[in-house]
Design an enzyme around this catalytic site. Structure first.
Site, PDB file in Angstrom:
ATOM      1  N   GLU A 122       0.814  -1.214   0.000  1.00  0.00           N
ATOM      2  CA  GLU A 122       0.000   0.000   0.000  1.00  0.00           C
ATOM      3  C   GLU A 122       0.850   1.269   0.000  1.00  0.00           C
ATOM      4  O   GLU A 122       0.486   2.256  -0.649  1.00  0.00           O
ATOM      5  CB  GLU A 122      -0.962  -0.025   1.184  1.00  0.00           C
ATOM      6  CG  GLU A 122      -1.980  -1.164   1.051  1.00  0.00           C
ATOM      7  CD  GLU A 122      -3.144  -1.053   2.004  1.00  0.00           C
ATOM      8  OE1 GLU A 122      -4.293  -1.213   1.539  1.00  0.00           O
ATOM      9  OE2 GLU A 122      -2.916  -0.815   3.217  1.00  0.00           O
ATOM     10  N   GLU A 142      -4.321  -9.245   4.196  1.00  0.00           N
ATOM     11  CA  GLU A 142      -5.170  -8.843   5.314  1.00  0.00           C
ATOM     12  C   GLU A 142      -6.370  -9.757   5.508  1.00  0.00           C
ATOM     13  O   GLU A 142      -6.728 -10.117   6.637  1.00  0.00           O
ATOM     14  CB  GLU A 142      -5.646  -7.391   5.115  1.00  0.00           C
ATOM     15  CG  GLU A 142      -4.592  -6.348   5.437  1.00  0.00           C
ATOM     16  CD  GLU A 142      -3.618  -6.109   4.298  1.00  0.00           C
ATOM     17  OE1 GLU A 142      -2.826  -5.158   4.399  1.00  0.00           O
ATOM     18  OE2 GLU A 142      -3.639  -6.868   3.305  1.00  0.00           O
TER      19      GLU A 142
END
Length: 263
Positions: A122, A142
């Site tokens: 990210e 995640e």
């Protein structure tokens, strides 16, 4: 580069090259594969923000240096999310370096040297340009732990598109450097041993760009970013506080498959 100036912090170091007009920020938590932590989030945000008023730095490189990882994710060990306020505070801390990169009026080049999972994927995503070593791997793991890759599912839609974000978020499959380039996530893949040479050449080139034009371009490209980060801050506390996240963490520690119940 004889005029290189180095500053060391707890989780990173900065090498400024005033004569060439750029700086290199190297994440440096070798024992944790450069995993993100509250200290790293704060130091990276502060460092990126500091370049706005530094006339000797007109381009910035972010890399993981000699480590086999750019960043292997977020280091959640020892953190507890026992209240909504606690969760919101952590999300705000985590978002600080992302927003600092996007607000900086100068080009930020992600030089991805190895594993880039979760936070690593990210933070590369929000860099303006990305060069990846052919050893780099990207992934959003995640959901394996009951979590949500908040930056990618908000900011990533603009950057790489809904279908690609959906694939990365739902499957948690890793991408090779070439696959990431095909996704539009990486601009250029280079041999690992050429990464420093490539990012140095690009940073030197970017440092010669017209500052006002660069700032205007970044502002236009990133003008909706703030709203996306606020979305993540509203979304994530309930996820972090869920029983599924507690189960995901426990299963990871016990090296077993988690059993999620939607609670």
């Amino acid at each position: 580069m004889a005029d290189m100036e180095r500053t060391d912090k707890e989780t990173l170091f900065v090498e400024r090259h005033p004569s060439e007009g750029f700086a290199v920020v190297t994440l440096h938590r070798p024992d944790r594969l450069n995993a993100g932590s509250p200290t790293l989030f704060a130091e990276l945000a502060e460092t990126m923000a500091s370049f706005d008023n530094d006339d000797d730095v007109r381009a910035v490189v972010l890399t993981g240096g000699d480590s086999k990882a750019f960043s292997a994710g977020a280091d959640l060990g020892g953190m507890t999310f026992d209240s909504m306020g606690n969760c919101r505070s952590f999300i705000r801390q985590a978002h600080a370096p992302f927003e600092a990169i996007e607000r900086l009026s100068k080009v930020v080049i992600g030089a991805v040297n190895g594993y880039a999972f979760g936070f690593g994927t990210e933070i590369a995503l929000v860099c303006d340009l990305v060069i990846a070593s052919d050893r780099a791997r990207f992934g959003l793991r995640e959901m394996n732990h009951g979590l949500v890759p908040a930056v990618t599912i908000t900011r990533g839609i603009d950057m790489i598109g809904r279908r690609r974000v959906a694939w990365m978020a739902f499957t948690s499959d890793d991408l090779s450097a070439e696959e990431a380039r095909e996704f539009g996530f990486v601009n250029k893949v280079v041999p690992h041993d050429s990464l420093v040479e490539e990012y140095t050449a690009l940073a030197t080139r970017m440092a010669k760009r017209a500052p006002l034009a660069v700032a205007a371009t970044k502002w236009t490209l990133n003008k909706v970013a703030g709203g996306h980060y606020r979305e993540g801050e509203n979304l994530m506390p309930a996820i972090f506080a869920s029983e599924d996240v507690a189960e995901g963490r426990k299963a990871f520690e016990e090296r077993r498959e988690p059993v999620f119940r939607g609670q």
